[in-house]
Design a protein around this motif. Structure first.
Motif, PDB file in Angstrom:
ATOM      1  N   ASP A   1       6.600  26.905  46.760  1.00 42.59           N
ATOM      2  CA  ASP A   1       7.071  25.879  47.488  1.00 42.59           C
ATOM      3  C   ASP A   1       5.884  25.788  48.605  1.00 42.59           C
ATOM      4  O   ASP A   1       6.132  26.291  49.743  1.00 42.59           O
ATOM      5  N   ALA A   2       4.898  24.804  48.224  1.00 41.12           N
ATOM      6  CA  ALA A   2       3.733  24.753  49.269  1.00 41.12           C
ATOM      7  C   ALA A   2       4.264  24.163  50.568  1.00 41.12           C
ATOM      8  O   ALA A   2       3.336  24.417  51.566  1.00 41.12           O
ATOM      9  N   SER A   3       5.424  23.506  50.671  1.00 42.03           N
ATOM     10  CA  SER A   3       5.539  22.952  52.257  1.00 42.03           C
ATOM     11  C   SER A   3       5.995  24.035  52.909  1.00 42.03           C
ATOM     12  O   SER A   3       5.881  23.937  54.182  1.00 42.03           O
ATOM     13  N   LYS A   4       6.285  25.407  52.527  1.00 40.28           N
ATOM     14  CA  LYS A   4       6.503  26.775  53.444  1.00 40.28           C
ATOM     15  C   LYS A   4       5.400  27.428  53.644  1.00 40.28           C
ATOM     16  O   LYS A   4       5.514  28.262  54.310  1.00 40.28           O
ATOM     17  N   CYS A   5       4.375  26.897  53.085  1.00 40.57           N
ATOM     18  CA  CYS A   5       2.953  27.862  53.110  1.00 40.57           C
ATOM     19  C   CYS A   5       2.399  27.575  54.489  1.00 40.57           C
ATOM     20  O   CYS A   5       2.144  26.832  54.874  1.00 40.57           O
ATOM     21  N   ILE A   6       1.944  29.173  54.821  1.00 49.42           N
ATOM     22  CA  ILE A   6       1.366  29.189  56.222  1.00 49.42           C
ATOM     23  C   ILE A   6      -0.183  29.500  56.063  1.00 49.42           C
ATOM     24  O   ILE A   6      -0.976  29.601  57.113  1.00 49.42           O
ATOM     25  N   VAL A   7      -0.646  29.491  54.609  1.00 44.72           N
ATOM     26  CA  VAL A   7      -1.881  29.587  54.271  1.00 44.72           C
ATOM     27  C   VAL A   7      -2.619  31.237  54.996  1.00 44.72           C
ATOM     28  O   VAL A   7      -3.472  31.232  55.646  1.00 44.72           O
ATOM     29  N   CYS A   8      -1.610  32.059  54.833  1.00 41.52           N
ATOM     30  CA  CYS A   8      -2.143  33.486  55.639  1.00 41.52           C
ATOM     31  C   CYS A   8      -2.981  34.134  54.429  1.00 41.52           C
ATOM     32  O   CYS A   8      -3.483  35.021  54.970  1.00 41.52           O
ATOM     33  N   SER A   9      -2.871  33.782  53.150  1.00 41.22           N
ATOM     34  CA  SER A   9      -3.947  34.225  51.947  1.00 41.22           C
ATOM     35  C   SER A   9      -3.269  35.744  51.580  1.00 41.22           C
ATOM     36  O   SER A   9      -3.889  36.483  50.789  1.00 41.22           O
ATOM     37  N   ARG A  10      -1.848  36.005  52.038  1.00 41.37           N
ATOM     38  CA  ARG A  10      -1.601  37.452  51.236  1.00 41.37           C
ATOM     39  C   ARG A  10      -1.325  37.373  49.968  1.00 41.37           C
ATOM     40  O   ARG A  10      -1.671  38.212  49.232  1.00 41.37           O
ATOM     41  N   CYS A  11      -1.083  36.098  49.414  1.00 40.60           N
ATOM     42  CA  CYS A  11      -0.932  36.072  48.063  1.00 40.60           C
ATOM     43  C   CYS A  11      -2.137  36.110  47.298  1.00 40.60           C
ATOM     44  O   CYS A  11      -2.391  36.766  46.317  1.00 40.60           O
ATOM     45  N   VAL A  12      -3.147  35.406  47.783  1.00 43.38           N
ATOM     46  CA  VAL A  12      -4.328  35.337  47.069  1.00 43.38           C
ATOM     47  C   VAL A  12      -5.197  36.742  47.240  1.00 43.38           C
ATOM     48  O   VAL A  12      -5.387  37.331  46.115  1.00 43.38           O
TER      49      VAL A  12
END
Length: 951
Positions: free
Chosen positions: A163-174
């Motif tokens: 759910d990209a609407s909740k993403c804070i782009v912290c890059s932890r997943c990447v």
């Protein structure tokens, strides 16, 4: 999203003998050099707010919440990326820091849905937690203008949503995908306000290179990546640590529970084998345990053409025992036997072999290791002195050269493969010997120095030519050999491999591998520093499987690559407890601890403990059981947790043997292929429903803990105990810990093992005894278990399975990531979304010659039988070689494999079958008969009104 009951210290642990003392908020803290300020603070119970930092990943410094003030340093550095220094004075809390953190959090929340009460992460959301920590009480920016609140949710993956609407782009997943898994499937696309997490080239997760290991889900601090099970069931209320029941890596998991319902499986950060990582099977594919196919009541019938009849446990056990006793009275003591399971616990396996030896009165017990790693036991025992691998998994992080032979770790042992890839990205060199181009040959940021693409069946020729280079070019580690090995055996071996007929040039015509590549690989392994060999079923499942294992041990000893970290001979075991099933005495010639039944002193030890006179002659191996059954001499078989009708070679031969028996007792979760030939069905228990231990590929004994009551009423060890009591041999255990205590009393390598000791240490690698009270991570330090290492001559003998005009291709088999073994578990999960049928890989040239296109039905015929599979045209396989998996029974992969087997252990030669492939338009005759038989058996099951599992 953090698991319950886990603490995250923010950045990874650093190992160093050098310590640094600093002051944090007036408190002195001493930590190893290289430790981050954030971790140092956490270790002293000072909590610094964070979002982009997690202990599992290297520091990134993007969220700006963890800013601190350091005396004498300009600005406000990020505590996650700032290493400690002697005398450093750190302030983590003041008004300036509080204002900045609150302002940063306000920006995050201004582009974030305010649906906390209905969010699946509610109560376990790090963004929610940090908003509270920094004291955010209002968002001044409003929600007008550009935002990401209406971005469409990606639900394509069967196990989690994005759910990209909740993403804070912290890059932890990447970063988790890059650093932990090593797939590099995720990226941050665009820059600034337009930055978004993207799977591959902006496609859905399902269509991307994502392997669904769950590392990104584990790393996500919000509900952006959420397990569907968590969305459906809500937050767990407690967790129990247990061990995965899939491959031989033996990952530790926390089963997060609501009562007796599993909400999700979360990899345990303290797991000694997996260190908080997981794969798609262990993390997500547990639905089989509550699948509607699962049978939970005992059943009996007189003939396999009769309908099943559901009965009480008392009647089922009584009937099974009476049939076994009747058969022995009629056909003799040796007319019955048992097969243990590599999926069951050590304790359950132990009591099955004990039942056979003491209750049945013979040694007719065997295990699935017969058809996978029995050559490992034979080869390593005769050369190094112990029937197991030499290292722990972490040893690979000190390897300089990694030699993978006949194994496909990214599919078969994915969590360990991720650790191996991490070391390769750090600079270790890779050699791969495999007929097929496995993923490791070339994967993101990794490329093998050499891919020795040998012809199937020529392993021994290859290992001899590698050894020839080591000897002929003076690369032998002479001091190691003189000090550690039997010199007469070494001289005999050296003289053998030095012969010109074993040179890479002479063997090139046999192996198909260019001599220059062989020489380069040998030089690299012998001179490149710490050299570690990892091998799999591509080594053992050959007519010379045992010879090849001995050849690998010879090469490791000759180059001094045994007895320290970073080196060794490492068999990658296929199932969760295949090592344990061997340790527990599942072979017909060995008691627990690999001690021969003919040894009078050993036998006396067990006779005294078990109160029974025991036989001193080895019993029947599985292939011998089949032959004896067809000869009318073997009539009864107790099978715990194995499916020999699907897994063993030459299926038609196996089913003919099963049909000729008078009483087959199957103890399993489902009516598997073997159960269709059974007369008694005893419903078994899944790993979630029992206590015990598994032993993984690195000899690591780990606890299996019950998270729910057995669906059928009994754990597997209890069922075996009931049967033993009914046949007249009393067993009176009240808990599996008592069984382990007995194992420890009788097995020298397990003397120091107990449930309490495992709970204390987390896990134990045997040998564990007075000399090694905390276990043995690395074996053969200083000296080999047998004293001196023994070199054995490994003459190459070509397989009897040869190609000709009628059968011009060689079939070899293997596994795929999303499915497991015979598929009984994974086929009953959403893993079918990735692999829902076995396919035949064929080289484009061979396909073109036969008029075969991608997706065509292809008939494959061997000397043993024929079947039909759909084609996958690929250059992964070399011309003249075809490949398939064996996860689906209707595929009939083992209908075409033959009875050829290893000369020493009878391990089948699955990896070499001469076949022809032609384009067809309908199933094979065997597949038609199989379908008809299966439908009949399903009808006979349904007619019994059988009770299946209640979800």
């Amino acid at each position: 999203m953090l698991s319950i009951a886990e603490k995250d210290l923010g950045t990874p642990k650093r190992e160093s003998a050098q310590l640094v003392t600093l002051t944090i908020d007036g408190q002195e803290v001493t930590v190893p050099v290289g430790t981050s300020v954030m971790r140092a603070a956490a270790l002293s119970d000072v909590k610094i707010p964070k979002l982009c930092a997690t202990e599992q990943l290297e520091a990134f410094g993007s969220c700006r919440l963890c800013l601190v003030q350091i005396e004498g340093m300009k600005g406000l550095p990020a505590s996650c990326t700032t290493p400690v220094a002697a005398g450093m004075k750190v302030t983590t809390q003041n008004k300036q820091l509080a204002d900045i953190r609150r302002g940063v959090m306000e920006l995050y929340i201004s582009d974030h849905p305010l649906d906390c009460l209905t969010c699946p992460a509610n109560g376990h959301c790090e963004l929610q937690d940090m908003a509270g920590v920094v004291g955010l009480r209002e968002v001044r920016y409003g929600y007008e203008g550009a935002n990401h609140l209406t971005v469409e949710k990606d639900t394509s993956n069967p196990y989690f949503t994005f759910d990209a609407s909740k993403c804070i782009v912290c890059s932890r997943c990447v970063r988790a995908c890059d650093e932990q898994q090593g797939t590099f499937a995720l990226t941050i696309q665009n820059r600034g306000f337009e930055s978004t997490v993207s799977a591959s080239q902006n496609v859905s997760f399902m269509d991307s290179e994502c392997v669904s290991c769950g590392a990104c889900v584990q790393a996500c601090p919000t509900a952006t990546l959420s397990e569907k099970s968590l969305i459906e069931k809500g937050q767990a209320e407690h967790s129990i640590t247990t061990t995965c029941a899939y491959c031989g890596v033996g990952c530790s998991f926390r089963a997060e529970m609501k009562g007796e319902e599993v909400v999700r499986m979360v990899p345990n950060m303290d797991g000694h084998a997996n260190h908080g990582h997981s794969c798609v099977k262990g993390r997500f594919a547990i639905g089989y345990a509550t699948h509607s196919d699962r049978i939970v009541k005992p059943m009996i019938r007189s003939k396999i053409t009769d309908p099943w009849r559901e009965v009480s446990w008392e009647e089922a056990i009584g009937y099974a025992a009476s049939e076994l006793k009747r058969i022995q009275a009629k056909y003799g003591r040796d007319s019955i036997g048992g097969i243990t399971s590599s999926r069951c616990t050590n304790e359950e396996t132990y009591v099955v072999q004990k039942l056979v030896r003491a209750g049945f009165g013979n040694n007719n017990v065997d295990t699935c290791a017969r058809v996978c790693h029995s050559p490992t036991g034979y080869g390593l025992k005769n050369t190094l002195g112990e029937s197991a691998g030499t290292q722990n998994f972490d040893s690979v992080m000190k390897s300089d050269v990694i030699f993978v032979i006949g194994a496909n770790p990214t599919d078969g042992h994915p969590v360990f493969a991720s650790q191996m890839k991490r070391r390769l990205r750090q600079g270790a060199k890779l050699i791969v010997a495999d007929p097929r181009r496995i993923d490791l040959v070339r994967t993101p940021h990794i490329e093998a120095e050499q891919h020795l693409k040998l012809r199937p069946g020529t392993n021994v020729a290859l290992i001899n030519s590698l050894a020839h280079v080591v000897v002929a070019e003076g690369l032998v580690k002479e001091d190691f050999v003189r000090a550690r090995c039997e010199m007469p055996s070494f001289e005999k071996w050296r003289n053998f491999v030095a012969q010109e007929r074993n040179s890479p040039e002479a063997m090139e015509a046999v192996t198909g591998v260019p001599a220059a590549d062989v020489r380069a690989a040998a030089r690299l392994y012998a001179t490149g520093g710490n050299g570690a060999i990892y091998y799999g079923l591509g080594v053992t499942e050959h007519s010379q499987g045992s010879t090849m294992v001995m050849g690998i041990a010879n090469l490791a000893m000759a180059t001094g690559n045994v007895g320290r970290e970073g080196v060794g001979v490492n068999p990658l075991r296929g199932q969760n407890n295949v090592q344990g099933s061997c340790d527990m005495g599942s072979f017909p010639h060995e008691f627990p601890g690999y001690r021969h039944v003919s040894d009078d002193s050993v036998r006396a030890l067990f006779e005294d403990a078990w109160g029974m006179k025991l036989l001193g002659e080895p019993g029947l191996r599985i292939p011998n059981m089949f032959e004896a059954a067809l000869d009318g001499e073997f009539k009864g078989l107790y099978i715990e947790g194995e499916d020999i009708a699907q897994s063993d070679p030459n299926t038609q031969h196996v089913t003919a043997a099963l049909t000729s028996m008078e009483c087959i007792i199957v103890q399993d979760l489902f009516l598997n292929e073997s159960a269709k030939f059974a007369h008694v069905f005893l419903p078994g228990s899944s790993f979630l429903e029992k206590d015990g231990t598994f032993t993984n590929a690195e000899r690591r004994i780990s606890r299996v803990r019950k998270v729910m009551k057995p669906k059928s009423g009994y754990a597997d060890w209890e069922i075996t105990q009931l049967l033993s009591n009914a046949v007249g041999y009393p067993m009176n255990y009240t808990h599996p810990s008592e069984i382990m205590d007995e194992i420890a009393r009788l097995t020298p390598t397990f003397t120091g093992v107990s449930f309490d000791r495992i709970d204390e240490l987390g896990s134990i690698q045997w040998p564990c005894n007075a000399e090694h009270p905390e276990g043995t991570p690395t074996m053969h330090i200083g000296e080999f278990v047998r004293g001196k290492g023994k070199f054995l001559v490994t003459e190459y003998v070509p397989t009897a399975e040869k190609v000709n005009a009628r059968y011009p291709l060689i079939l070899t088999t293997g596994r795929i990531l999303s499915q497991y073994n015979v598929g009984a578990q994974t086929r009953r999960t959403e893993n079918n979304a990735w692999h829902d049928e076995d396919r035949l890989e064929i080289h484009p040239q061979d396909a073109e010659d036969r008029g075969i296109a991608e997706g065509d039905w292809v008939g494959i015929e061997s000397r043993a039988g024929d079947t039909v599979l759909r084609a996958r045209v690929t250059e992964r396989v070399q011309p003249g070689v075809v490949y398939t998996t064996f996860h689906f029974p209707e595929s009939g992969a083992n209908v075409i494999t033959t009875d050829n087997s290893d000369w020493a252990t009878n391990c089948p030669e699955y990896k070499v079958t001469a076949v022809q492939a032609v384009r067809v338009s309908q199933p094979s005759e065997w597949q038609k008969r199989f379908r008809e038989f299966s439908e009949t058996q399903e009808t006979l099951l349904k007619s019994a009104d059988v009770m299946f599992v209640d979800k």
